[in-house]
Design a protein around this motif. Structure first.
Motif, short mmCIF file in Angstrom:
data_model
loop_
_atom_site.label_atom_id
_atom_site.label_comp_id
_atom_site.label_asym_id
_atom_site.label_seq_id
_atom_site.Cartn_x
_atom_site.Cartn_y
_atom_site.Cartn_z
N PRO A 47 -14.01 -23.61 -23.91
CA PRO A 47 -13.35 -24.98 -24.05
C PRO A 47 -14.40 -25.54 -25.32
O PRO A 47 -14.16 -26.22 -26.31
N SER A 48 -15.82 -25.40 -25.70
CA SER A 48 -16.41 -25.67 -26.76
C SER A 48 -15.63 -24.86 -28.19
O SER A 48 -16.34 -25.80 -29.45
N ALA A 49 -14.68 -24.45 -27.69
CA ALA A 49 -14.43 -24.37 -29.20
C ALA A 49 -13.51 -24.91 -30.04
O ALA A 49 -13.04 -24.72 -31.23
N THR A 50 -13.37 -25.69 -29.47
CA THR A 50 -11.91 -27.37 -29.72
C THR A 50 -12.62 -28.63 -29.60
O THR A 50 -13.51 -28.28 -28.64
N ASP A 51 -12.81 -29.24 -30.52
CA ASP A 51 -12.66 -30.95 -30.24
C ASP A 51 -11.84 -31.06 -28.78
O ASP A 51 -10.76 -30.84 -28.73
N ASP A 52 -12.05 -33.04 -29.28
CA ASP A 52 -11.14 -33.23 -28.06
C ASP A 52 -9.66 -33.42 -28.38
O ASP A 52 -8.70 -33.58 -27.83
N GLY A 53 -9.47 -33.41 -29.99
CA GLY A 53 -8.16 -33.10 -30.37
C GLY A 53 -7.38 -31.97 -30.43
O GLY A 53 -6.29 -31.99 -30.33
N GLY A 54 -8.54 -30.80 -30.06
CA GLY A 54 -7.55 -29.71 -29.93
C GLY A 54 -7.84 -29.08 -31.47
O GLY A 54 -7.83 -27.99 -31.99
N ASP A 55 -8.71 -29.78 -32.72
CA ASP A 55 -8.72 -28.82 -33.58
C ASP A 55 -10.50 -28.13 -33.54
O ASP A 55 -11.05 -28.45 -32.65
N ILE A 56 -10.44 -26.83 -34.28
CA ILE A 56 -11.25 -26.04 -33.95
C ILE A 56 -13.13 -26.93 -34.31
O ILE A 56 -13.00 -27.01 -34.75
#
Length: 294
Positions: A47-56
């Protein structure tokens, strides 16, 4: 390795991670084709690989290596007080040096600094500002870069931002007589158990670092990989790759070579897991986490 830094062991070698800054909102130019939908299609990603919006999401960090008494820093991040066009890198005032100390690395104790390539987020802590003068952060170290990399940038038309990078992070090292060019068009050993491996494409002289000890092996990526989603999709290229076709071939070759082996892959911009082993699946490669030692 003392202190609180997370680390991994490779045979008798120890590899630690020294964090500097987390990058968010950078995906549109770093990996423009890594859409939220494509990334979401890889459920194995942490989960840490993306932000809350799904951006890397990416991490800027160094790796520190203690092998056979030789102490090495691989890439030196952005640096404090550096004027940069990218707001995420501009005029930082972070605690990188205390973190380096937490990993048990006093700057005076470092023998080698490796710049995998000459980009602003990999050379910044080459120097530290002291009484208005940029001086080597690691006064007793040899700083290494591939000769092909140096030849490319020394002949290139540099932007103002790149000129500032050379002025504050490269030229002071050369003036101190500490910058060394290494012929690394094929793998070359720079210390016992430590090799520079050519991984071109992102830049012409880009290298990765292979560490071997007591029958175990690790590979520090540099920027032939930016984000673990590229294991599943090696054709995803960075927006600033100088030769995207070569970059893609490099990823496919290296990943195919180390897949399903015990080689520990350490991502120079991976959040968590920073390290893991590459495994083949029916649809591509995945990274299986290798937990750090706290």
């Amino acid at each position: 390795m003392s202190g609180t830094s997370a680390h991994w062991t490779v045979g008798d070698a120890t590899i630690g991670r020294v964090d500097e800054v987390v990058l968010e909102g950078q995906g549109s130019w770093l990996l423009p084709d890594a859409t939220a939908e494509l990334v979401a299609g890889q459920p194995w990603l942490d989960p840490s690989a993306t932000d809350d919006g799904g951006d890397i999401r990416l991490s800027v960090h160094s790796f520190v290596v203690d092998i056979g008494g030789t102490r090495i820093v691989i890439d030196t991040g952005v640096g404090n007080g550096k004027v940069r066009d990218n707001p995420a890198w501009n005029n930082l005032d972070g605690d990188y040096l205390p973190r380096l100390g937490d990993a048990g690395f006093d700057p005076d104790s470092v023998d080698l600094v490796i710049n995998t390539h000459i980009h602003r987020d990999h050379v910044g802590w080459n120097t530290t500002l002291r009484e208005g003068v940029w001086e080597p952060t690691f006064p007793n170290a040899r700083y290494l870069v591939a000769r092909t990399e140096w030849d490319y940038w020394s002949a290139a038309a540099l932007s103002e931002d790149q000129q500032r990078m050379f002025a504050d992070s490269i030229t002071p090292i050369r003036q101190a007589g500490q910058y060394e060019l290494v012929d690394a068009q094929t793998p070359v050993e720079i210390a016992d158990g430590v090799e520079l491996i050519p991984t071109p494409g992102h830049t012409p002289g880009h290298v990765s670092v292979r560490i071997s000890s007591a029958g175990e092996t690790a590979l520090v990526t540099g920027d032939f990989l930016h984000h673990p989603v590229q294991l599943a999709h090696p054709r995803l290229c960075c927006g600033v790759d100088i030769d995207p076709a070569v970059s893609e071939r490099t990823r496919e070759t290296i990943l195919s070579t180390i897949a399903d082996t015990e080689t520990l892959l350490l991502g120079s911009h991976f959040t968590h897991p920073t390290a893991g082993r590459v495994r083949s699946t029916a649809t591509g490669f995945v990274l299986v986490s290798a937990a750090a030692i706290p």
